[in-house]
Write a protein that holds these residues in place. Structure first.
Motif, PDB file in Angstrom:
ATOM      1  N   ASP A 123       0.830  -1.333   0.078  1.00 46.79           N
ATOM      2  CA  ASP A 123      -0.118  -0.017   0.097  1.00 46.79           C
ATOM      3  C   ASP A 123       0.822   1.272  -0.002  1.00 46.79           C
ATOM      4  O   ASP A 123       0.524   2.370  -0.728  1.00 46.79           O
ATOM      5  CB  ASP A 123      -0.800   0.005   1.325  1.00 46.79           C
ATOM      6  N   LYS A 124       1.999   1.279   0.671  1.00 47.31           N
ATOM      7  CA  LYS A 124       2.616   2.307   0.753  1.00 47.31           C
ATOM      8  C   LYS A 124       3.658   2.655  -0.368  1.00 47.31           C
ATOM      9  O   LYS A 124       3.701   3.723  -0.630  1.00 47.31           O
ATOM     10  CB  LYS A 124       3.680   2.457   2.300  1.00 47.31           C
ATOM     11  N   ALA A 125       3.949   1.762  -0.773  1.00 43.44           N
ATOM     12  CA  ALA A 125       5.267   1.608  -1.992  1.00 43.44           C
ATOM     13  C   ALA A 125       4.256   1.927  -3.228  1.00 43.44           C
ATOM     14  O   ALA A 125       4.603   2.780  -4.093  1.00 43.44           O
ATOM     15  CB  ALA A 125       5.648   0.429  -2.139  1.00 43.44           C
ATOM     16  N   GLY A 126       2.773   1.551  -3.303  1.00 45.22           N
ATOM     17  CA  GLY A 126       1.994   2.022  -4.463  1.00 45.22           C
ATOM     18  C   GLY A 126       1.736   3.410  -4.322  1.00 45.22           C
ATOM     19  O   GLY A 126       1.730   4.120  -5.450  1.00 45.22           O
ATOM     20  N   ALA A 127       1.375   3.943  -3.079  1.00 45.08           N
ATOM     21  CA  ALA A 127       1.059   5.281  -3.030  1.00 45.08           C
ATOM     22  C   ALA A 127       2.278   6.125  -3.100  1.00 45.08           C
ATOM     23  O   ALA A 127       2.260   7.210  -3.981  1.00 45.08           O
ATOM     24  CB  ALA A 127       0.604   5.537  -1.470  1.00 45.08           C
ATOM     25  N   TYR A 128       3.493   5.750  -2.903  1.00 50.03           N
ATOM     26  CA  TYR A 128       4.717   6.538  -3.091  1.00 50.03           C
ATOM     27  C   TYR A 128       5.252   6.589  -4.520  1.00 50.03           C
ATOM     28  O   TYR A 128       5.490   7.572  -4.999  1.00 50.03           O
ATOM     29  CB  TYR A 128       5.796   5.845  -2.137  1.00 50.03           C
ATOM     30  N   ALA A 129       4.775   5.204  -5.121  1.00 51.90           N
ATOM     31  CA  ALA A 129       5.193   5.344  -6.810  1.00 51.90           C
ATOM     32  C   ALA A 129       4.110   6.207  -7.417  1.00 51.90           C
ATOM     33  O   ALA A 129       4.688   7.164  -8.532  1.00 51.90           O
ATOM     34  CB  ALA A 129       5.115   3.929  -7.138  1.00 51.90           C
ATOM     35  N   GLN A 130       2.890   6.256  -7.074  1.00 50.56           N
ATOM     36  CA  GLN A 130       2.008   7.301  -7.582  1.00 50.56           C
ATOM     37  C   GLN A 130       2.453   8.732  -7.447  1.00 50.56           C
ATOM     38  O   GLN A 130       2.301   9.532  -8.495  1.00 50.56           O
ATOM     39  CB  GLN A 130       0.513   6.799  -7.304  1.00 50.56           C
ATOM     40  N   GLU A 131       2.930   9.020  -6.301  1.00 55.25           N
ATOM     41  CA  GLU A 131       3.078  10.274  -6.190  1.00 55.25           C
ATOM     42  C   GLU A 131       4.566  10.543  -6.821  1.00 55.25           C
ATOM     43  O   GLU A 131       4.632  11.625  -7.300  1.00 55.25           O
ATOM     44  CB  GLU A 131       3.488  10.363  -4.442  1.00 55.25           C
ATOM     45  N   THR A 132       5.412   9.713  -6.799  1.00 54.47           N
ATOM     46  CA  THR A 132       6.851   9.894  -7.577  1.00 54.47           C
ATOM     47  C   THR A 132       6.457  10.113  -8.878  1.00 54.47           C
ATOM     48  O   THR A 132       7.074  10.921  -9.633  1.00 54.47           O
ATOM     49  CB  THR A 132       7.731   8.859  -7.233  1.00 54.47           C
ATOM     50  N   LEU A 133       5.631   9.446  -9.601  1.00 50.36           N
ATOM     51  CA  LEU A 133       5.383   9.642 -11.085  1.00 50.36           C
ATOM     52  C   LEU A 133       4.797  10.978 -11.383  1.00 50.36           C
ATOM     53  O   LEU A 133       5.362  11.344 -12.368  1.00 50.36           O
ATOM     54  CB  LEU A 133       4.221   8.483 -11.365  1.00 50.36           C
ATOM     55  N   GLY A 134       3.990  11.441 -10.475  1.00 49.73           N
ATOM     56  CA  GLY A 134       3.585  13.006 -10.904  1.00 49.73           C
ATOM     57  C   GLY A 134       4.858  13.916 -10.928  1.00 49.73           C
ATOM     58  O   GLY A 134       4.894  14.788 -11.740  1.00 49.73           O
ATOM     59  N   TRP A 135       5.544  13.642  -9.671  1.00 50.67           N
ATOM     60  CA  TRP A 135       6.718  14.504  -9.438  1.00 50.67           C
ATOM     61  C   TRP A 135       7.681  14.553 -10.832  1.00 50.67           C
ATOM     62  O   TRP A 135       8.123  15.307 -11.144  1.00 50.67           O
ATOM     63  CB  TRP A 135       7.489  14.290  -8.413  1.00 50.67           C
ATOM     64  N   VAL A 136       7.809  13.199 -11.261  1.00 51.28           N
ATOM     65  CA  VAL A 136       8.884  12.772 -12.299  1.00 51.28           C
ATOM     66  C   VAL A 136       8.516  13.492 -13.455  1.00 51.28           C
ATOM     67  O   VAL A 136       9.251  13.987 -14.256  1.00 51.28           O
ATOM     68  CB  VAL A 136       9.255  11.287 -12.512  1.00 51.28           C
ATOM     69  N   VAL A 137       7.206  13.297 -13.905  1.00 52.18           N
ATOM     70  CA  VAL A 137       6.729  13.950 -15.211  1.00 52.18           C
ATOM     71  C   VAL A 137       6.848  15.523 -15.146  1.00 52.18           C
ATOM     72  O   VAL A 137       7.232  16.093 -16.086  1.00 52.18           O
ATOM     73  CB  VAL A 137       5.254  13.308 -15.285  1.00 52.18           C
ATOM     74  N   GLY A 138       6.388  15.998 -13.897  1.00 56.13           N
ATOM     75  CA  GLY A 138       6.659  17.443 -13.749  1.00 56.13           C
ATOM     76  C   GLY A 138       7.966  17.790 -13.733  1.00 56.13           C
ATOM     77  O   GLY A 138       8.236  19.065 -14.732  1.00 56.13           O
ATOM     78  N   ILE A 139       8.915  17.154 -13.219  1.00 54.02           N
ATOM     79  CA  ILE A 139      10.233  17.750 -13.336  1.00 54.02           C
ATOM     80  C   ILE A 139      10.714  17.406 -14.773  1.00 54.02           C
ATOM     81  O   ILE A 139      11.599  18.406 -15.242  1.00 54.02           O
ATOM     82  CB  ILE A 139      11.093  16.947 -12.084  1.00 54.02           C
ATOM     83  N   GLY A 140      10.388  16.470 -15.488  1.00 51.48           N
ATOM     84  CA  GLY A 140      10.712  16.352 -16.648  1.00 51.48           C
ATOM     85  C   GLY A 140      10.194  17.419 -17.487  1.00 51.48           C
ATOM     86  O   GLY A 140      11.078  17.827 -18.583  1.00 51.48           O
ATOM     87  N   GLY A 141       8.924  17.862 -17.401  1.00 50.33           N
ATOM     88  CA  GLY A 141       8.404  18.865 -18.187  1.00 50.33           C
ATOM     89  C   GLY A 141       9.183  20.307 -17.885  1.00 50.33           C
ATOM     90  O   GLY A 141       9.640  21.046 -18.556  1.00 50.33           O
ATOM     91  N   PHE A 142       9.504  20.701 -16.517  1.00 50.00           N
ATOM     92  CA  PHE A 142      10.432  21.605 -16.304  1.00 50.00           C
ATOM     93  C   PHE A 142      11.623  21.682 -16.674  1.00 50.00           C
ATOM     94  O   PHE A 142      12.157  22.544 -17.533  1.00 50.00           O
ATOM     95  CB  PHE A 142      10.520  21.674 -14.873  1.00 50.00           C
ATOM     96  N   LEU A 143      12.173  20.529 -16.929  1.00 47.02           N
ATOM     97  CA  LEU A 143      13.622  20.456 -17.553  1.00 47.02           C
ATOM     98  C   LEU A 143      13.674  20.695 -19.007  1.00 47.02           C
ATOM     99  O   LEU A 143      14.215  21.350 -19.717  1.00 47.02           O
ATOM    100  CB  LEU A 143      14.507  19.043 -17.414  1.00 47.02           C
ATOM    101  N   LEU A 144      12.539  20.327 -19.414  1.00 49.26           N
ATOM    102  CA  LEU A 144      12.380  20.407 -21.123  1.00 49.26           C
ATOM    103  C   LEU A 144      11.942  22.042 -21.295  1.00 49.26           C
ATOM    104  O   LEU A 144      12.603  22.726 -22.493  1.00 49.26           O
ATOM    105  CB  LEU A 144      11.142  19.486 -21.642  1.00 49.26           C
ATOM    106  N   ILE A 145      11.174  22.666 -20.694  1.00 48.10           N
ATOM    107  CA  ILE A 145      11.109  23.946 -20.682  1.00 48.10           C
ATOM    108  C   ILE A 145      12.332  24.740 -20.489  1.00 48.10           C
ATOM    109  O   ILE A 145      12.456  25.603 -21.454  1.00 48.10           O
ATOM    110  CB  ILE A 145       9.878  24.392 -19.735  1.00 48.10           C
ATOM    111  N   ARG A 146      13.176  24.337 -19.355  1.00 43.23           N
ATOM    112  CA  ARG A 146      14.381  25.296 -19.315  1.00 43.23           C
ATOM    113  C   ARG A 146      15.182  25.033 -20.475  1.00 43.23           C
ATOM    114  O   ARG A 146      15.807  26.157 -20.762  1.00 43.23           O
ATOM    115  CB  ARG A 146      14.971  24.694 -17.989  1.00 43.23           C
ATOM    116  N   ALA A 147      15.273  24.068 -20.972  1.00 43.50           N
ATOM    117  CA  ALA A 147      16.228  23.651 -22.237  1.00 43.50           C
ATOM    118  C   ALA A 147      15.675  24.393 -23.442  1.00 43.50           C
ATOM    119  O   ALA A 147      16.582  24.845 -23.998  1.00 43.50           O
ATOM    120  CB  ALA A 147      16.373  22.078 -22.399  1.00 43.50           C
TER     121      ALA A 147
END
Length: 258
Positions: free
Chosen positions: A222-246
């Motif tokens: 349960d905890k790992a699944g919740a963490y993975a879902q939370e991380t997924l959102g952050w990863v995509v968001g950070i990727g979008g930020f890096l792409l915009i910055r570049a």
């Protein structure tokens, strides 16, 4: 970042451990172990082997692709506009995904603790697991055949392709080290092995302790699944930020994670 350039081996280990907490590399193996108990151990090892090989092949393709892509791609106006648009869409998706994930998590908590009192017993893994809807139905049936396991591993890997930011960063780190092609391919294999180590430790624990750690593994799932879902959102968001910055700065594509 200094750690990326000065200590590439340590950087790769850290990135691999981040990747080890994803839905495909940790949550699904955990729930498969809960579904099948001891008899599922060999099949879960097959699953982990397939997803590790899948990641390695993707890494080889990413490496080859980065070698072919013009490093100065964001010097062109059209590429900058496209990068800005894709980056913005990634951030919008990440925000909406995290909102949906929080609503889903809240709904699961209410379902597990109805008004009449706490839920009794353990729920079937594929029903209670915080997994994408497209994966839930496949988890329950995957243990029936080896083909089902292989299909599940490939399907999970394909779903995670758009969010492989740590892996893309790892490939970028290797590109900047000056290592030979053979050494980079070996490093990719080592990365994929480290990536499945936490799941392998869970397999070992399940083999040794059996049903005695079932409740603990369910809570961990349960905890790992919740963490993975939370991380997924952050990863995509950070990727979008890096792409915009570049895109805005005209940054060299190969040094995006440098």
């Amino acid at each position: 970042m200094d750690i990326m350039t000065g200590h590439p081996e340590l950087s790769l280990v850290i990135l691999a451990l981040i990747d080890s907490t994803s839905i495909g590399t940790l949550v699904i193996p955990l729930w498969l172990l809960l579904r099948g108990r001891r008899e599922a151990i060999v099949k879960v090892l097959v699953y982990l082997g397939v997803i590790a090989v899948f990641y390695w092949v993707v890494g080889v393709l990413l490496r080859s692709g980065l070698l072919l892509v013009d490093p100065g791609i964001f010097e062109h106006r059209f590429s900058r506009v496209a990068g800005l648009a894709v980056g913005a869409l990634m951030i919008i998706w990440a925000l909406s995904y995290r909102t949906d994930a929080q609503k889903e998590a809240s709904a699961r908590k209410k379902a597990k603790a109805p008004a009449g009192g706490p839920a009794q017993g353990l729920e079937p893994a594929s029903e209670s697991a915080p997994l994408p809807r497209r994966l839930r139905g496949r988890v329950g049936a995957a243990l029936d055949t080896r083909t089902g396991l292989i299909a599940l591993a490939l399907f999970a890997g394909l779903l995670e392709l758009p969010t492989m930011l740590p892996y893309l960063a790892a490939v970028g780190v290797m590109q900047g080290t000056g290592w030979s092609a053979g050494l980079q391919l070996a490093a990719l294999a080592g990365y994929c092995l480290v990536m499945i180590v936490p799941a392998l430790l869970l397999v070992a624990a399940r083999a040794l302790a059996g049903a005695r750690i079932e409740l603990w593994m369910q809570k961990l799932g349960d905890k790992a699944g919740a963490y993975a879902q939370e991380t997924l959102g952050w990863v995509v968001g950070i990727g979008g930020f890096l792409l915009i910055r570049a895109s805005l700065s005209g940054q060299d594509l190969h040094s995006l994670f440098g």
